[in-house]
Design a protein around this motif. Structure first.
Motif, short mmCIF file in Angstrom:
data_model
loop_
_atom_site.label_atom_id
_atom_site.label_comp_id
_atom_site.label_asym_id
_atom_site.label_seq_id
_atom_site.Cartn_x
_atom_site.Cartn_y
_atom_site.Cartn_z
N ASN A 160 5.41 -9.32 -2.53
CA ASN A 160 4.21 -10.14 -2.59
C ASN A 160 4.25 -10.86 -3.93
O ASN A 160 4.05 -10.25 -4.98
CB ASN A 160 2.97 -9.26 -2.45
CG ASN A 160 1.69 -10.06 -2.33
OD1 ASN A 160 1.71 -11.22 -1.94
ND2 ASN A 160 0.57 -9.46 -2.69
N ARG A 205 -8.69 -13.35 -5.96
CA ARG A 205 -8.48 -13.07 -4.54
C ARG A 205 -7.06 -12.58 -4.30
O ARG A 205 -6.83 -11.69 -3.46
CB ARG A 205 -8.77 -14.31 -3.69
CG ARG A 205 -8.71 -14.04 -2.19
CD ARG A 205 -9.36 -15.16 -1.40
NE ARG A 205 -8.60 -16.38 -1.47
CZ ARG A 205 -7.62 -16.71 -0.62
NH1 ARG A 205 -7.31 -15.87 0.37
NH2 ARG A 205 -6.97 -17.83 -0.75
N THR A 240 -6.36 -9.02 -2.65
CA THR A 240 -5.58 -8.93 -1.42
C THR A 240 -4.36 -8.05 -1.61
O THR A 240 -3.96 -7.30 -0.71
CB THR A 240 -5.16 -10.33 -0.96
OG1 THR A 240 -6.33 -11.14 -0.79
CG2 THR A 240 -4.40 -10.28 0.36
N TRP A 261 -5.72 -4.56 -1.39
CA TRP A 261 -6.07 -4.24 0.00
C TRP A 261 -4.81 -4.01 0.82
O TRP A 261 -4.73 -3.06 1.60
CB TRP A 261 -6.88 -5.39 0.60
CG TRP A 261 -7.11 -5.23 2.06
CD1 TRP A 261 -8.10 -4.50 2.66
CD2 TRP A 261 -6.30 -5.75 3.13
NE1 TRP A 261 -7.95 -4.55 4.04
CE2 TRP A 261 -6.86 -5.30 4.34
CE3 TRP A 261 -5.15 -6.54 3.17
CZ2 TRP A 261 -6.32 -5.64 5.58
CZ3 TRP A 261 -4.61 -6.88 4.40
CH2 TRP A 261 -5.19 -6.43 5.59
N GLY A 262 -3.81 -4.86 0.64
CA GLY A 262 -2.62 -4.78 1.47
C GLY A 262 -1.87 -3.47 1.33
O GLY A 262 -1.36 -2.94 2.33
N TRP A 305 1.82 -16.65 -3.32
CA TRP A 305 0.55 -17.23 -3.77
C TRP A 305 0.85 -18.39 -4.71
O TRP A 305 1.39 -18.19 -5.80
CB TRP A 305 -0.31 -16.18 -4.46
CG TRP A 305 -0.72 -15.06 -3.55
CD1 TRP A 305 0.04 -14.00 -3.17
CD2 TRP A 305 -1.97 -14.92 -2.89
NE1 TRP A 305 -0.66 -13.20 -2.31
CE2 TRP A 305 -1.90 -13.73 -2.12
CE3 TRP A 305 -3.15 -15.66 -2.88
CZ2 TRP A 305 -2.97 -13.28 -1.35
CZ3 TRP A 305 -4.23 -15.22 -2.11
CH2 TRP A 305 -4.12 -14.04 -1.36
N CYS A 333 -2.41 -15.60 1.43
CA CYS A 333 -3.09 -14.61 2.25
C CYS A 333 -2.11 -13.49 2.51
O CYS A 333 -0.98 -13.52 2.03
CB CYS A 333 -3.58 -15.22 3.58
SG CYS A 333 -2.24 -15.85 4.62
N TYR A 334 -2.54 -12.47 3.25
CA TYR A 334 -1.62 -11.40 3.66
C TYR A 334 -2.18 -10.75 4.92
O TYR A 334 -3.40 -10.58 5.05
CB TYR A 334 -1.44 -10.35 2.56
CG TYR A 334 -0.09 -9.66 2.65
CD1 TYR A 334 1.02 -10.18 2.00
CD2 TYR A 334 0.09 -8.52 3.43
CE1 TYR A 334 2.27 -9.58 2.10
CE2 TYR A 334 1.33 -7.92 3.55
CZ TYR A 334 2.42 -8.46 2.88
OH TYR A 334 3.65 -7.87 3.00
N GLU A 380 -2.44 -11.94 7.86
CA GLU A 380 -3.23 -12.82 8.71
C GLU A 380 -2.39 -13.27 9.91
O GLU A 380 -1.16 -13.17 9.90
CB GLU A 380 -3.70 -14.04 7.91
CG GLU A 380 -4.64 -13.70 6.76
CD GLU A 380 -5.95 -13.10 7.21
OE1 GLU A 380 -6.36 -13.33 8.37
OE2 GLU A 380 -6.58 -12.39 6.40
#
Length: 495
Positions: free
Chosen positions: A272, A283, A287, A290-291, A432, A455-456, A458
């Motif tokens: 990532n 963000r 993310t 969260w990921g 990103w 994003c991730y 999605e």
């Protein structure tokens, strides 16, 4: 969805769990005494279920073979097959709370995620392929005027589906729904850790109108049943999601039996990449956290390698570490829980071994790394973040399948791309950036089946999912998944 902890606890006490295989549209007992499914939330026994051996695998394959060779399913109009899948989607919606609860109990997924994400995905998948079933056309290529050429898609036959425990119904639906829509019959072996939701779905499929033998579900403790499916001459296609090591076994089984087609969705060590021109660094950091912590990090696509530019590294890593501190770890039946237990104590011990090896290899443990909530009896682990991870260490190279993040700092974009691709896996990646050219150029260079930009995790069912390199072959989701379960036939007619 019931909205209180107490209501879920009450439902758990009232829940009736299946205990037998579902073969040829009927409940079938296994050999011996079966085996016990343990709940990772408290280490207690949930249920004793049937244990499939060679005899049960043979019985299930024979049922699927009869249903394919002599039953109505492959010959039904595609629209009718689609209507059955739509009825199954409706039944899953009707039993959504019970299925979500079963998943939380058997593998530890927080109930809010089991209900709101896992079941939503499974229901949507059966509904999507139900709607797609009668929209798949054949071909008639242009030939000379004295001939007619037809290219038709025919169902491939009996499918063996072997799926893991981390998303027991979502990943299963990605295989079952297109296979059934194509007209195949299926023998489904869920993980020994999560058979209860699968056995429940099998019964609902029969209730929805699937003819006997079209979908057979067998529970089994250990690898013997999977090996029997892989070697079985009555199985035409094998679809597997799981570890790369086990995927190699299925390729060998195919070579040693009938050269069945084997479709593999395997492990990942996904990078990532966060560049300093990310449109929203807060963000991006949120993310990233969260990921890796979603579903306890038990995801093949988990962004377990965070590659961040040195100029913004402190800001991003501080935010990720702070999120790890505040994440609520607890009973998966509590709707407020954000991270539940790992799937079992054996898996917890393996993740802890990786953490200990990381420390021994010189990586800096920024936060986490300890077992928590021991008094519950469950297999709970703190969200864990490592910095200064040696690039050749196990932390950097092996799939941990837990809430463990490895951070790498880079100075130049070329360095980031090289590091991102320096893995045997190729399942997913994140990037990103606000620069459109960078987004396109880097996405093309990343060797991954899915690249998320800004994003991730999605996407929807219109796009395919699968890996490159040792992350597997073939694609789940989208109309492309139908290709795995059909054979192309050419018919040339001389006029």
């Amino acid at each position: 969805m019931p909205d209180t902890y107490e209501s879920w606890l009450r439902r758990a006490k009232e829940l009736r769990l299946p205990d037998s295989h579902h073969i040829n549209g009927m409940d079938v007992s296994g050999h011996g005494d079966g085996y016990v499914v343990m709940s990772p939330r408290d280490g207690q026994a949930l249920a004793r279920v049937a244990d499939a051996g060679q005899a049960e695998v043979d019985l299930a394959v024979a049922a699927a073979r009869r249903a394919f060779d002599h039953g109505p399913w492959p010959e039904l109009a595609p629209a009718e097959r689609g209507r059955v899948l739509l009825r199954l989607a409706d039944l899953l919606e009707e039993h959504r709370a019970a299925l979500a609860l079963t998943i939380s109990l058997e593998m530890g997924k927080p109930i809010s995620d089991a209900y709101g994400i896992e079941l939503r995905a499974a229901i949507s998948t059966f509904r999507w392929y139900g709607q797609l079933a009668d929209k798949l056309g054949d071909e008639s290529p242009h030939t000379a005027s004295d001939a007619l050429a037809l290219v038709t898609r025919e169902p491939a036959g009996v499918v063996g589906a072997v799926v893991p425990w981390n998303f027991p119904l979502t990943l299963a639906s990605w295989k079952l729904a297109p296979a059934l829509a194509a007209g195949c019959t299926v023998v489904w072996k869920p993980s020994e850790m999560s058979p209860l939701s699968a056995l429940t779905l099998g019964r609902l499929a029969t209730e929805a109108g699937l003819p006997p033998g079209v979908l057979n579900v067998i529970s089994a403790d250990g690898p013997a049943a999977g090996r029997a499916l892989g070697l079985h001459p009555g199985v035409d296609v094998l679809a597997f999601t799981g570890s790369t090591a086990v995927g190699r076994h299925f390729l060998r089984y195919a070579a040693d039996s009938n050269l069945k087609r084997v479709w593999l969705e395997l492990g990942g060590k996904s990078p990532n990449i966060i560049l300093p021109d990310a449109p929203d660094l807060d963000r991006a950091a949120a993310t990233a956290a969260w990921g890796i912590f979603f579903n306890q990090g038990e995801m093949c696509t988990a962004p377990s390698r965070l590659l961040v530019h040195r100029s913004v590294a402190d800001q991003v890593v501080d935010a990720v570490a702070e999120r790890a501190h505040t994440l609520r770890v607890g009973d998966p039946l509590d709707p407020a829980t954000e991270m539940g237990p790992l799937v079992g104590t054996g898996h917890l011990e393996r993740v802890l071994e990786h953490i200990a090896d990381g420390v021994a290899d010189g990586a800096h443990l920024r936060t986490g790394g300890e077992r928590v909530l021991r008094d519950s009896g469950g297999s709970f682990l703190q969200p864990t973040v490592f910095e200064r991870v040696p690039v050749e260490s196990r932390l950097a190279r092996e799939e941990i399948f837990g809430p463990v993040l490895s951070v790498f700092v880079f100075d130049e974009l070329e360095e980031a791309v090289t590091l991102a691709n320096d893995t045997e896996y190729g399942l997913a990646a994140g990037l990103w950036t606000s620069d459109l050219s960078t987004a396109h150029q880097v996405s093309r260079r990343l060797r991954a089946g899915t690249v998320w930009v800004n994003c991730y995790e999605e996407g929807d069912l219109t796009v395919p999912f699968g890996g490159m390199k040792q992350s597997g072959n073939g694609r789940d989701k989208s109309a492309h998944a139908i290709e795995k379960y059909t054979e192309l036939k050419t018919t040339w007619i001389q006029l």
